[in-house]
Enzyme design. Structure first.
Site, PDB file in Angstrom:
ATOM      1  N   ASP A   1      29.074 -86.124 -25.207  1.00 28.16           N
ATOM      2  CA  ASP A   1      27.744 -85.771 -24.705  1.00 28.16           C
ATOM      3  C   ASP A   1      26.710 -86.844 -25.067  1.00 28.16           C
ATOM      4  OD1 ASP A   1      26.234 -83.447 -23.511  1.00 28.16           O
ATOM      5  OD2 ASP A   1      25.116 -83.630 -25.380  1.00 28.16           O
TER       6      ASP A   1
ATOM      7  N   GLU B   1      29.367 -89.482 -21.595  1.00 23.11           N
ATOM      8  CA  GLU B   1      28.252 -89.115 -20.709  1.00 23.11           C
ATOM      9  C   GLU B   1      27.071 -90.005 -21.063  1.00 23.11           C
ATOM     10  OE1 GLU B   1      25.320 -85.455 -19.455  1.00 23.11           O
ATOM     11  OE2 GLU B   1      25.585 -86.090 -21.504  1.00 23.11           O
TER      12      GLU B   1
HETATM   13  O1  TEU Z   1      23.129 -83.590 -20.702  1.00 22.26           O
HETATM   14  C1  TEU Z   1      22.364 -84.730 -20.817  1.00 22.26           C
HETATM   15  C2  TEU Z   1      21.284 -84.965 -19.835  1.00 22.26           C
HETATM   16  O2  TEU Z   1      20.529 -85.885 -20.027  1.00 22.26           O
HETATM   17  C3  TEU Z   1      21.067 -84.203 -18.600  1.00 22.26           C
HETATM   18  O3  TEU Z   1      22.016 -84.200 -17.666  1.00 22.26           O
HETATM   19  C4  TEU Z   1      20.315 -82.932 -18.799  1.00 22.26           C
HETATM   20  O4  TEU Z   1      20.941 -81.860 -18.177  1.00 22.26           O
HETATM   21  C5  TEU Z   1      18.971 -83.156 -18.177  1.00 22.26           C
HETATM   22  O5  TEU Z   1      18.266 -84.025 -19.010  1.00 22.26           O
HETATM   23  C6  TEU Z   1      18.192 -81.886 -18.034  1.00 22.26           C
HETATM   24  O6  TEU Z   1      17.104 -82.128 -17.177  1.00 22.26           O
HETATM   25  C7  TEU Z   1      23.962 -83.217 -21.735  1.00 22.26           C
HETATM   26  C8  TEU Z   1      24.659 -81.918 -21.400  1.00 22.26           C
HETATM   27  O7  TEU Z   1      25.497 -82.126 -20.301  1.00 22.26           O
HETATM   28  C9  TEU Z   1      23.633 -80.871 -21.183  1.00 22.26           C
HETATM   29  O8  TEU Z   1      24.165 -79.658 -20.740  1.00 22.26           O
HETATM   30  C10 TEU Z   1      22.902 -80.677 -22.491  1.00 22.26           C
HETATM   31  O9  TEU Z   1      21.841 -79.775 -22.302  1.00 22.26           O
HETATM   32  C11 TEU Z   1      22.351 -81.986 -23.032  1.00 22.26           C
HETATM   33  O10 TEU Z   1      23.268 -83.055 -22.962  1.00 22.26           O
HETATM   34  C12 TEU Z   1      22.007 -81.841 -24.494  1.00 22.26           C
HETATM   35  O11 TEU Z   1      23.168 -81.681 -25.254  1.00 22.26           O
END
Ligand code: TEU
Length: 562
Positions: free
Chosen positions: A200, A259
């Protein structure tokens, strides 16, 4: 390509455990629920399952706020359930990738509880603590979930950094003890049998020092701090160290995917070049940002097909020689692909869902299928803000309306873009709650489950599910799908997505009409080629594409091969 890694010809299926299948009737999906659906996934043909976080968590962000990395949250089951899941996946020849959230922990994680206790606590430096700067926050950065990234903690009267919610304090990766603790935890999971990690926001772990104000955001009291944490100065060093300490020592080949919001092609080349031993592939965000206006994801902008092709085409080219792409249209943070890039119009929904699958799966890279995508599940017809559950949506609504924006307009944007669109329960059948739970689901089930559901599609040879099954099989059977060279065609065509793949004399042409109006495709060399897969029952007129039609054609040196 016998020396290619196994994941080059694999397809990954993402499960958001909260919304997949509920066994105990509490309205929240769980690990036994996942186990009960493994035959379904095996039938679909996917090679790998990636599960979003199932660890102990106060669930401020549905599990992306972890309070114990070595346990399963009781709402999802037990560690024994997880061991059973690993065993049952392996028994079916499938692998498990788990979600690793180590940019931050929950504020209830014992590390943070200690860190906040006093300025001289041995874990104080495991997180980012700063005194006030001129009587206010240490920097002006806005958090991903609104407000400042800094929270003043009364215990010691200092601020801690949280790039996401105030309940997700950022770990300080500069501290070698933090890194060692993370690596040890990851090795613990490998010893339990997991086959890889989805990491993540892993490109946020190295912060650019000193932490200072970022450029002000127009009409906001905050600034943008991303230059201080997107791919910071030590990011490659940290990921290489993680690889050395955790991944390289294994006697089997794992799958690692980072990610990485904001990652550029140049960064991704370096992250995924096997010679650098960092990660196997990254989730990049360029293509899912093309329909964002300057105000971000809730600022709706039209998407031009030419922009989408240019973007994905550049990524194909950029990672052609070394490195590797991951391919996705949607996940638990994105609205549903069919509603966004295809159409919900009942006349074309099925066709457009198949078209999207076809285009994505025939790019070079590892495709990710997000639960329900293989059924053509759509966005939810949210009617009021009370129906939303996601903290990102709710915080945005509160901030935007407090700033005087029209509540209806703000809600309209959330209806289209809320992460909850992708989080409504998996639609298993036409029964009440779509067979997801016998209890009350934690978020509403889409009313269209009576029509769009797994049971109906399993019985229907023309379903989206059957089409995904064919796409996955094609990747397994034809080396050109996994390995072939990619060339974008017709870059200026605003309606047709067209490209070729080529490997050892075998060539595929993929052509897809992103719209309801018929399109003639001017590629005369392909007029007589054999159809491998399409989303209409018949071949159709020579290279004239009907509404939302996608075709995959093949040409082989020795003539027809399938
Ligand atoms: O997501 C990171 C992220 O930057 C985005 O896709 C996020 O959903 C967006 O900023 C919201 O507007 C990851 C995870 O996939 C997400 O579900 C988590 O909330 C986030 O990290 C924090 O752990």
């Amino acid at each position: 390509m016998t020396d290619a890694p196994w994941w080059a010809s694999a397809v990954v299926y993402q499960i958001y455990p909260r919304s997949f299948a509920d066994c105990d009737g509490d309205g929240i999906g769980d690990v036994p629920g996942i186990i009960s659906k493994l035959d379904y996934l095996h039938e679909l043909g996917v090679d790998v399952v990636w599960i979003s976080p199932f660890y102990r968590s106060p669930m401020d962000d549905n599990g992306y706020d972890i309070s114990d990395y070595r346990d399963v949250d009781p709402v999802f089951g037990t560690l024994a359930d997880l061991d059973e899941l690993i065993a049952q996946l392996h028994a079916r020849g499938m692998k498990l990738v788990i979600d690793v959230v180590v940019n931050h922990t929950s504020d209830e994680h014992p590390w943070f509880v200690e860190s906040r206790a006093s300025k001289d606590n041995p874990k104080r430096d495991w997180y980012w603590w700063r005194p006030a700067h001129d009587g206010r926050e240490p920097t002006n950065w806005i958090a991903a979930f609104q407000g400042s990234v800094w929270e003043l903690d009364p215990t010691t009267d200092e601020y801690y950094l949280h790039l996401f919610s105030r309940r997700q304090p950022d770990l300080n990766w500069e501290n070698p003890e933090v890194r060692a603790a993370v690596y040890e935890m990851l090795r613990w999971w490998l010893a339990r049998g997991v086959d890889g990690f989805r990491m993540d926001v892993i490109n946020y772990i190295s912060k650019r020092l000193p932490l200072q104000d970022g450029p002000p955001i127009p009409n906001s009291r905050y600034g943008n701090g991303s230059a201080f944490y997107w791919c910071g100065p030590r990011i490659h060093e940290f990921l290489h160290e993680l690889n050395t300490e955790v991944i390289a020592s294994q006697d089997r080949q794992l799958l690692t995917v980072g990610e990485m919001p904001g990652v550029t092609i140049e960064d991704a080349q370096r992250f995924t070049d096997p010679a650098n031993a960092e990660v196997d592939m990254v989730f990049q965000f360029e293509h899912v940002g093309l329909d964002h206006g300057p105000g971000g994801r809730y600022d709706l902008a039209p998407l031009r097909l030419t922009d989408l092709k240019r973007s994905l085409g550049r990524w194909q080219e950029g990672l052609a020689k070394s490195g590797w792409n991951s391919l996705y249209w949607n996940n638990h943070d994105q609205p549903r692909a069919v509603s966004r890039y295809g159409t919900d119009d009942p006349e074309y929904r099925v066709r457009s869902a198949k078209l999207l699958g076809t285009v994505l799966h025939l790019h070079r890279g590892t495709p990710y299928v997000y639960q329900g995508e293989e059924l053509g599940m759509t966005n939810y017809p949210f009617a009021s803000i009370d129906e939303l559950r996601d903290l990102d949506s709710l915080n945005y609504y509160a901030a935007a309306t407090a700033a005087g924006r029209d509540a209806d307009a703000v809600f309209a944007a959330l209806r289209t873009r809320s992460r909850d669109n992708g989080r409504t329960p998996m639609q298993w059948d036409a029964s009440e709650h779509a067979g997801f739970t016998t209890g009350t689901p934690w978020i509403a089930v889409n009313p269209n489950h009576v029509e769009i559901n797994a049971a109906a599609q399993g019985d229907d040879p023309d379903s989206v599910f059957r089409h995904y099954q064919q796409l996955i099989a094609l990747r397994h059977e034809l080396p050109v799908v996994a390995h072939g060279e990619f060339s974008m065609l017709l870059p200026d065509d605003e309606h047709v997505y067209a490209f070729t793949r080529r490997d050892q004399g075998v060539e595929l042409l993929v052509i897809a009409n992103f719209g309801a109006a018929e399109q003639a495709v001017d590629l005369p060399d392909w007029a007589d080629a054999e159809l491998v897969l399409g989303n209409y029952p018949d071949h159709g007129a020579e290279l004239t594409l009907r509404a939302w039609e996608a075709r995959v054609l093949i040409s082989t040196p020795g003539g027809p091969m399938r």
